[in-house]
Design a protein around this motif. Structure first.
Motif, mmCIF file in Angstrom:
data_model
loop_
_atom_site.group_PDB
_atom_site.id
_atom_site.type_symbol
_atom_site.label_atom_id
_atom_site.label_comp_id
_atom_site.label_asym_id
_atom_site.label_seq_id
_atom_site.Cartn_x
_atom_site.Cartn_y
_atom_site.Cartn_z
ATOM 1 N N MET A 81 0.819 -1.178 0.000
ATOM 2 C CA MET A 81 0.000 0.000 0.000
ATOM 3 C C MET A 81 0.872 1.253 0.000
ATOM 4 N N ALA A 82 1.948 1.230 0.745
ATOM 5 C CA ALA A 82 2.839 2.395 0.781
ATOM 6 C C ALA A 82 3.411 2.685 -0.607
ATOM 7 N N SER A 83 3.791 1.643 -1.339
ATOM 8 C CA SER A 83 4.322 1.838 -2.694
ATOM 9 C C SER A 83 3.274 2.429 -3.622
ATOM 10 N N VAL A 84 2.065 1.950 -3.514
ATOM 11 C CA VAL A 84 0.987 2.482 -4.345
ATOM 12 C C VAL A 84 0.792 3.962 -4.050
ATOM 13 N N LEU A 85 0.772 4.314 -2.786
ATOM 14 C CA LEU A 85 0.565 5.715 -2.417
ATOM 15 C C LEU A 85 1.713 6.614 -2.866
ATOM 16 N N ARG A 86 2.929 6.068 -2.841
ATOM 17 C CA ARG A 86 4.086 6.863 -3.273
ATOM 18 C C ARG A 86 4.131 7.034 -4.785
ATOM 19 N N THR A 87 3.630 6.057 -5.535
ATOM 20 C CA THR A 87 3.827 6.076 -6.983
ATOM 21 C C THR A 87 2.588 6.407 -7.802
ATOM 22 N N ALA A 88 1.403 6.174 -7.289
ATOM 23 C CA ALA A 88 0.186 6.429 -8.070
ATOM 24 C C ALA A 88 -0.158 7.918 -8.045
ATOM 25 N N PRO A 89 -0.466 8.472 -9.191
ATOM 26 C CA PRO A 89 -0.919 9.863 -9.198
ATOM 27 C C PRO A 89 -2.204 10.003 -8.363
ATOM 28 N N SER A 90 -2.356 11.116 -7.689
ATOM 29 C CA SER A 90 -3.532 11.317 -6.833
ATOM 30 C C SER A 90 -4.825 11.337 -7.639
ATOM 31 N N THR A 91 -4.717 11.517 -8.944
ATOM 32 C CA THR A 91 -5.900 11.542 -9.808
ATOM 33 C C THR A 91 -6.342 10.149 -10.243
ATOM 34 N N THR A 92 -5.569 9.118 -9.899
ATOM 35 C CA THR A 92 -5.918 7.746 -10.254
ATOM 36 C C THR A 92 -7.206 7.348 -9.560
ATOM 37 N N VAL A 93 -8.072 6.667 -10.293
ATOM 38 C CA VAL A 93 -9.324 6.163 -9.726
ATOM 39 C C VAL A 93 -9.433 4.693 -10.100
ATOM 40 N N SER A 94 -9.746 3.847 -9.109
ATOM 41 C CA SER A 94 -9.862 2.408 -9.343
ATOM 42 C C SER A 94 -11.182 1.890 -8.793
ATOM 43 N N TYR A 95 -11.570 0.736 -9.288
ATOM 44 C CA TYR A 95 -12.837 0.120 -8.909
ATOM 45 C C TYR A 95 -12.837 -0.345 -7.459
ATOM 46 N N HIS A 96 -13.964 -0.172 -6.808
ATOM 47 C CA HIS A 96 -14.274 -0.799 -5.523
ATOM 48 C C HIS A 96 -15.774 -1.075 -5.534
ATOM 49 N N VAL A 97 -16.188 -2.123 -4.879
ATOM 50 C CA VAL A 97 -17.596 -2.513 -4.884
ATOM 51 C C VAL A 97 -18.516 -1.390 -4.381
ATOM 52 N N PHE A 98 -18.048 -0.523 -3.497
ATOM 53 C CA PHE A 98 -18.856 0.590 -3.002
ATOM 54 C C PHE A 98 -18.672 1.856 -3.833
ATOM 55 N N GLY A 99 -17.974 1.746 -4.926
ATOM 56 C CA GLY A 99 -17.765 2.896 -5.802
ATOM 57 C C GLY A 99 -16.295 3.145 -6.044
ATOM 58 N N PRO A 100 -15.967 3.761 -7.167
ATOM 59 C CA PRO A 100 -14.574 4.022 -7.502
ATOM 60 C C PRO A 100 -13.907 4.891 -6.435
ATOM 61 N N SER A 101 -12.635 4.631 -6.211
ATOM 62 C CA SER A 101 -11.903 5.362 -5.180
ATOM 63 C C SER A 101 -10.529 5.769 -5.674
ATOM 64 N N ASP A 102 -9.996 6.796 -5.039
ATOM 65 C CA ASP A 102 -8.656 7.289 -5.347
ATOM 66 C C ASP A 102 -7.644 6.655 -4.384
ATOM 67 N N PRO A 103 -6.347 6.888 -4.587
ATOM 68 C CA PRO A 103 -5.348 6.284 -3.693
ATOM 69 C C PRO A 103 -5.585 6.613 -2.210
#
Length: 103
Positions: free
Chosen positions: A1-23
């Motif tokens: 999770m730390a790597s994802v937070l360090r490397t993913a742009p804050s504008t990234t949006v990914s699927y989650h069952v309760f709705g898309p979410s950002d990092p």
């Protein structure tokens, strides 16, 4: 999770069952999962455990905007995830968080 937070742009949006979410939302979900399941394990082992108040407050604000925090933030997080009752609120039998991107 730390790597994802360090490397993913804050504008990234990914699927989650309760709705898309950002990092930030996914990080908050990971924190809640870690905290409440550590609680579950501690309960099973008859141990007392509680996380830092500030961490609980932060994930409550991010994922549970519908929850009014009264008193101890950890107790409120346990209530919001259906693990306990509060003096003025019965134990939840269904619950969810809101990890969708905040504008």
């Amino acid at each position: 999770m730390a790597s994802v937070l360090r490397t993913a742009p804050s504008t990234t949006v990914s699927y989650h069952v309760f709705g898309p979410s950002d990092p930030e939302g996914f990080a908050a979900m990971a924190v809640v999962e870690t905290l409440v399941h550590t609680h579950d394990i501690a309960q099973g082992l008859n141990r007392q455990w509680s996380p830092p108040r500030e961490l609980c407050e932060r994930v409550l604000r991010r994922l549970f905007p519908h929850v009014t925090v009264c008193g101890d933030a950890w107790d409120n997080l346990l209530w919001a995830t259906g693990r306990t009752a509060l003096p003025d609120r019965p134990r939840l039998t269904e619950w969810r968080w809101y990890g969708t991107r905040r504008e």
